[in-house]
Design an enzyme around this catalytic site. Structure first.
Site, PDB file in Angstrom:
ATOM      1  N   ASP A   1       0.479  15.458  -4.392  1.00 22.88           N
ATOM      2  CA  ASP A   1       2.008  16.013  -4.128  1.00 22.88           C
ATOM      3  C   ASP A   1       2.609  15.171  -2.758  1.00 22.88           C
ATOM      4  OD1 ASP A   1       4.493  17.050  -5.075  1.00 22.88           O
ATOM      5  OD2 ASP A   1       4.396  18.686  -3.576  1.00 22.88           O
TER       6      ASP A   1
ATOM      7  N   LYS B   1       0.069  -2.041   2.358  1.00 27.47           N
ATOM      8  CA  LYS B   1       0.616  -0.593   2.080  1.00 27.47           C
ATOM      9  C   LYS B   1      -0.408   0.434   1.705  1.00 27.47           C
ATOM     10  CE  LYS B   1       3.852   1.909  -0.553  1.00 27.47           C
ATOM     11  NZ  LYS B   1       3.806   2.287  -1.907  1.00 27.47           N
TER      12      LYS B   1
ATOM     13  N   ARG C   1      -0.519   7.766   1.300  1.00 26.93           N
ATOM     14  CA  ARG C   1      -1.545   8.244   0.329  1.00 26.93           C
ATOM     15  C   ARG C   1      -2.767   7.401   0.607  1.00 26.93           C
ATOM     16  NH1 ARG C   1       1.889   6.896  -3.273  1.00 26.93           N
ATOM     17  NH2 ARG C   1       2.708   8.919  -3.428  1.00 26.93           N
TER      18      ARG C   1
END
Length: 193
Positions: free
Chosen positions: A67, A175, A181
């Protein structure tokens, strides 16, 4: 190790597969006809665990719930938990960005701070009493207009001071490694290995 990702988001799946490497075989829940879990939690952690449990229960496999969202200080943390459906429809990135830019219209750079947050929860089985949980935060600010062609979601309007450019201008490898993440997954990999 075979894992099911409790998401059908192709961008997340590609990012996580790149970051997990060869030791883990990651499959999208859509490969097993598993529908998205209802995100009724009041935090990123709760939603990540809810998603992982549902995917594990449906497939019988260990599951990874993710999430994540964008929290903007000038908007009291919005879009936050509702990042994917900020403009109403789930996953309409263009509409979400338009709404965000509209909400920040006239707000100067020094007040456009925000961060991407990601919580990953891994359950070994649906009733796992001790899910592995890892969090990653990527600090930055919101740009006044879209820039770059890479990434997905809010990447075109997120500026990374560390890199000196927008997230959508970064090569995928940079990235993926340095994002919210990527940070969360590095922590989770350390727990698993």
């Amino acid at each position: 190790m075979k894992l099911v990702l409790a998401s059908s988001n192709a961008g997340k799946l590609a990012e996580l597969r790149d970051l997990l490497g060869d030791r883990f075989e990651l499959h999208a829940q859509s490969e097993f006809a598993v529908e998205d879990a209802e995100e009724i939690g009041l935090s990123f952690i709760e939603n990540a665990i809810l998603k992982a449990r549902q995917a594990s229960r449906a497939t019988g496999l260990p599951a990874l719930g993710d999430d994540s969202g964008l929290c903007v200080d000038a908007l009291d943390g919005a879009p936050g938990l509702y990042s994917a459906r900020y403009a109403g429809g789930h996953g309409d990135s263009e509409a979400n960005i338009d709404k965000l830019l509209g909400a920040l219209h006239g707000v100067p750079d020094e007040r456009r701070s925000g961060r991407f947050v990601c919580v990953l929860a891994l359950v070994r089985h649906a009733d796992d009493p001790m899910p592995l949980v890892a969090e990653g935060v990527w600090e930055g600010r919101i740009l006044h207009a879209r820039t770059g062609d890479n990434g997905f979601g809010y990447d075109p309007v997120f500026f990374s001071p560390t890199h000196g450019c927008g997230a959508a201008e970064l090569p995928a490898a940079s990235k993926n490694r340095d994002s919210h993440r990527g940070i969360a997954l590095a922590k989770l990999r350390a727990m698993l290995l």
